[in-house]
Design a protein around this motif. Structure first.
Motif, PDB file in Angstrom:
ATOM      1  N   LYS A   1      37.464  44.610  34.404  1.00 33.67           N
ATOM      2  CA  LYS A   1      37.491  43.452  35.299  1.00 33.67           C
ATOM      3  C   LYS A   1      36.251  43.431  36.185  1.00 33.67           C
ATOM      4  N   LYS A   2      35.460  44.488  36.114  1.00 34.65           N
ATOM      5  CA  LYS A   2      34.302  44.651  36.993  1.00 34.65           C
ATOM      6  C   LYS A   2      33.012  44.403  36.219  1.00 34.65           C
ATOM      7  N   LEU A   3      33.022  44.835  34.976  1.00 36.58           N
ATOM      8  CA  LEU A   3      31.778  44.842  34.212  1.00 36.58           C
ATOM      9  C   LEU A   3      32.046  44.448  32.764  1.00 36.58           C
TER      10      LEU A   3
ATOM     11  N   PHE B   1      41.831  39.367  28.270  1.00 35.91           N
ATOM     12  CA  PHE B   1      42.731  40.487  28.005  1.00 35.91           C
ATOM     13  C   PHE B   1      42.875  41.466  29.185  1.00 35.91           C
ATOM     14  N   PRO B   2      41.770  41.814  29.885  1.00 37.31           N
ATOM     15  CA  PRO B   2      41.919  42.757  30.997  1.00 37.31           C
ATOM     16  C   PRO B   2      42.901  42.268  32.064  1.00 37.31           C
ATOM     17  N   TYR B   3      43.065  40.952  32.174  1.00 34.00           N
ATOM     18  CA  TYR B   3      43.967  40.412  33.198  1.00 34.00           C
ATOM     19  C   TYR B   3      45.359  40.147  32.642  1.00 34.00           C
ATOM     20  N   SER B   4      45.400  39.670  31.385  1.00 35.38           N
ATOM     21  CA  SER B   4      46.660  39.147  30.874  1.00 35.38           C
ATOM     22  C   SER B   4      47.358  40.091  29.907  1.00 35.38           C
TER      23      SER B   4
ATOM     24  N   ASN C   1      35.036  37.082  33.408  1.00 35.44           N
ATOM     25  CA  ASN C   1      34.845  36.875  34.841  1.00 35.44           C
ATOM     26  C   ASN C   1      34.640  38.171  35.626  1.00 35.44           C
ATOM     27  N   THR C   2      33.611  38.935  35.246  1.00 31.67           N
ATOM     28  CA  THR C   2      33.341  40.203  35.933  1.00 31.67           C
ATOM     29  C   THR C   2      32.189  40.046  36.913  1.00 31.67           C
ATOM     30  N   ASP C   3      32.109  40.955  37.894  1.00 30.78           N
ATOM     31  CA  ASP C   3      30.993  40.930  38.851  1.00 30.78           C
ATOM     32  C   ASP C   3      29.675  41.247  38.155  1.00 30.78           C
ATOM     33  N   TYR C   4      29.729  42.241  37.281  1.00 31.49           N
ATOM     34  CA  TYR C   4      28.517  42.630  36.551  1.00 31.49           C
ATOM     35  C   TYR C   4      28.621  42.138  35.116  1.00 31.49           C
ATOM     36  N   ILE C   5      27.549  41.503  34.666  1.00 35.12           N
ATOM     37  CA  ILE C   5      27.529  41.013  33.285  1.00 35.12           C
ATOM     38  C   ILE C   5      26.282  41.576  32.613  1.00 35.12           C
ATOM     39  N   LEU C   6      26.479  42.326  31.555  1.00 34.65           N
ATOM     40  CA  LEU C   6      25.343  42.883  30.828  1.00 34.65           C
ATOM     41  C   LEU C   6      25.215  42.156  29.498  1.00 34.65           C
ATOM     42  N   LEU C   7      24.042  41.624  29.248  1.00 39.85           N
ATOM     43  CA  LEU C   7      23.854  40.853  28.019  1.00 39.85           C
ATOM     44  C   LEU C   7      22.653  41.398  27.260  1.00 39.85           C
TER      45      LEU C   7
END
Ligand SMILES: Nc1ncnc2c1ncn2[C@@H]1O[C@H](COP(=O)(O)OP(=O)(O)OP(=O)(O)O)[C@@H](O)[C@H]1O
Ligand SMILES: [Mg+2]
Lengths: 316, 251
Positions: B75-77, B101-104, B153-159
């Motif tokens: 949920k963070k990254l 999925f991390p939320y639901s 919807n995470t604070d950190y997004i690595l692409l």
């Protein structure tokens, strides 16, 4: 919903086959005798069908591969080795061979011990390489097979006939007590698994996506491997090896239901499996009056289907 | 803030990352540039716990990576890898739903559906949301995967190379969208990017890697410089100022 419709259709088809299997040709004088034979048989067919479909489905999710079957773990080869060794060393009249119950427990016990040794490598945190683990199972399986063949060649031809009986799955002469035990184990595993279906859906995206979505990959994999091992051990010790059935039914379920959800795939492939086993057994036994074990037919059809899958995957 | 401290990664005798230390700051776009094989993807995979490291530390919001529960971290990254092959047949919307999925835990709520719709709209996939991934063009598929990460919807997004397969218009749109995510929603983004001009125009901070080491890092003016780029890529660059932006000319 096409999925739900197909599943209802398969369910009704299965029930019809079960009823046909049990009640076909009964009359007032023979019903006691026939029912006492047919009810255990139909139960064995159903639980084997479910166990094989389920273990193959899980194994394919675990390995992220649609053309593998759990026979890669080498458990069926180990089963054959156990049977061969018993006959080779103790002879075909030994208690272990004749007493189905003892045979069942020894076979399941040894297969589970073997699996747990095999998994030890996988269970260590830093060695989570599934392919390595599969390769290991494959090599040991081949080794068991060669060892069995070696012993079979040195054997008295009469004793060899007993081995041949065990090489193909058979649903005749199934001990009722074993059947009940197997039924309870498999039912318990299925009930235990239901809460994991959604996790396995995520796992089918592949390892990296699954981890990104917060799955404890290692724990999930471990869990699945244990379930697969128990399912395969129990069903193999119950009726013998049926390699291709799982591959056949799981892929048919994928094609029919067109879904990734384990919930549907599990029910669908189990039902197809029941239909295939019961339908096949009915045809062979009552229509053609053959005495060929059904697994011979299934391996034949399964083999052809496997080639088809290989060619299709190559073409895509 | 993600602190990357003294990371070493070895395959056999080969050091793929050699004592790499840097930070991915909050509320910024950090771009990683460098030639093929520099170790950019490896670094991102280590930060996002996809592969193990040999030594060093990753600290995310003050807590070492190992201490994070995997489902909390999800949920963070989030990370999107460079190439994404699936073995199952999925519709776009189903793929994007997995991002929740991390939320639901797989049982989507109304709120989840809202995030999914938003992500689909952002990536302009609403019209084709019921198409199967294997029926899409490379760029459409890439956008579907980005939408999945957005739904997470995470604070950190690595692409890792998010512009893979995208045409110029969609590339610009995605870079603008990333900028919005940072400026409006306060997200922190790390991207690996090969197009230096996109890096120059849209990032706050650039990290230049070569042969598993950080050659230099800093703001645009420091990194988009002909000597430094020349050293990294072993070729001639000239830099032009266009509309207050630094653009590289290379051919
Ligand atoms: N599984 C692996 N086994 C051995 N070497 C690997 C493995 N994965 C990556 N490498 C090596 O690590 C080095 C860095 O790879 P990485 O994928 O991080 O590069 P990159 O900077 O992302 O390059 P690109 O721009 O081509 O994506 C390469 O030399 C590669 O050969
Ligand atoms: Mg890369």
């Amino acid at each position: 919903m096409v999925k739900k419709k197909s599943i209802w259709f398969l369910a009704i088809f299965s029930i019809v086959l079960i009823l046909l299997f049990v009640f076909w040709g009964l009359n007032s004088s023979n019903w006691r005798y026939f029912l006492s034979l047919r009810i255990p048989k139909v139960t064995a067919l159903v639980i084997t069908g479910v166990a094989i479909a389920f273990s193959t489905l899980l194994f394919q999710t675990l390995t992220n591969n649609r053309i593998l079957t759990p026979s890669l773990l080498g458990l069926d080869s180990l089963y054959m080795l156990i049977q061969t060794m018993v006959i080779f060393i103790l002879g075909s009249t030994s208690l272990i061979l004749i007493n189905n119950k003892i045979n069942f427990f020894i076979s399941v016990g040894l297969m589970l011990i073997f699996s747990s040794l095999l998994f030890k490598g996988l269970f260590k945190r830093d060695r989570s390489n599934i392919m390595f683990f599969l390769l290991f199972g494959l090599i040991l399986g081949t080794f068991f097979q060669s060892l069995s063949t070696f012993m079979q060649m040195m054997m008295d031809p009469n004793e060899f006939l007993h081995i041949q009986d065990r090489m193909f799955a058979s649903f005749n002469h199934i001990n009722t007590e074993i059947l009940i035990i197997a039924f309870i184990i498999i039912l318990a595993l299925v009930l235990y698994s239901i809460k994991y279906f959604k996790l396995w859906d995520v796992l089918s995206l592949g390892r990296d996506h699954a981890i990104n979505l917060g799955l404890d990959y290692h724990k999930t994999i471990r869990n699945m491997v244990v379930i697969v091992a128990i399912l395969v051990s129990v069903s193999t010790a119950l009726v013998g090896p049926i390699t291709f059935l799982g591959l056949l039914v799981v892929n048919l379920a994928r094609e029919f239901l067109n879904t990734y959800e384990h919930k549907y795939l599990f029910i669908g492939s189990s039902l197809i499996s029941i239909v295939a086993l019961l339908g096949g057994q009915l045809l062979i036994e009552r229509v053609f009056n053959f005495s060929t074990p059904i697994s011979v037919v299934i391996n034949l059809i399964g083999g052809v289907y496997f080639l088809y899958l290989l060619l299709k995957e190559n073409g895509a | 803030m993600i602190e990357i401290r003294n990371i070493v990664k070895q395959y056999g005798d080969k050091r793929v990352l050699d004592d790499v230390s840097t930070v991915i700051d909050k509320g910024k776009i950090t771009s990683f540039i460098g030639p093929n094989g520099a170790g950019k993807s490896t670094l991102l995979s280590i930060v996002s716990r996809l592969i193990p490291k040999n030594s060093g530390e990753i600290i995310i919001d003050g807590k070492p990576l190992e201490k994070w529960q995997s489902n909390q971290l999800a949920k963070k990254l989030s990370i999107l890898k460079q190439s994404n092959h699936l073995n199952i047949k999925l519709k776009i919307r189903e793929l994007v739903s997995f991002g929740r999925f991390p939320y639901s835990n797989g049982y989507l709520t109304k709120e989840d559906e809202i995030y999914i719709d938003e992500a689909l709209d952002y990536m302009q996939l609403r019209d084709i949301q019921n198409m199967y991934l294997d029926q899409l063009s490379g760029g459409q598929r890439q956008r579907a995967f980005i939408a999945m990460v957005l739904a997470q919807n995470t604070d950190y997004i690595l692409l890792d190379e998010p512009l893979n397969n995208l045409d110029i218009k969609h590339s610009v749109e995605i870079m603008k969208m990333l900028r919005n995510l940072v400026d409006d929603l306060g997200k922190s983004i790390a991207i690996v990017i090969h197009d230096i001009n996109f890096a120059s125009c849209y990032s706050d901070h650039i990290v230049a890697l070569k042969d598993g080491k950080i050659v230099d890092e800093g703001g645009i003016n420091r990194i988009i410089h002909k000597d430094l780029l020349g050293q990294i890529y072993d070729m001639e660059f000239s830099i032009a100022d266009v509309n207050n932006m630094k653009l590289c000319v290379y051919y």
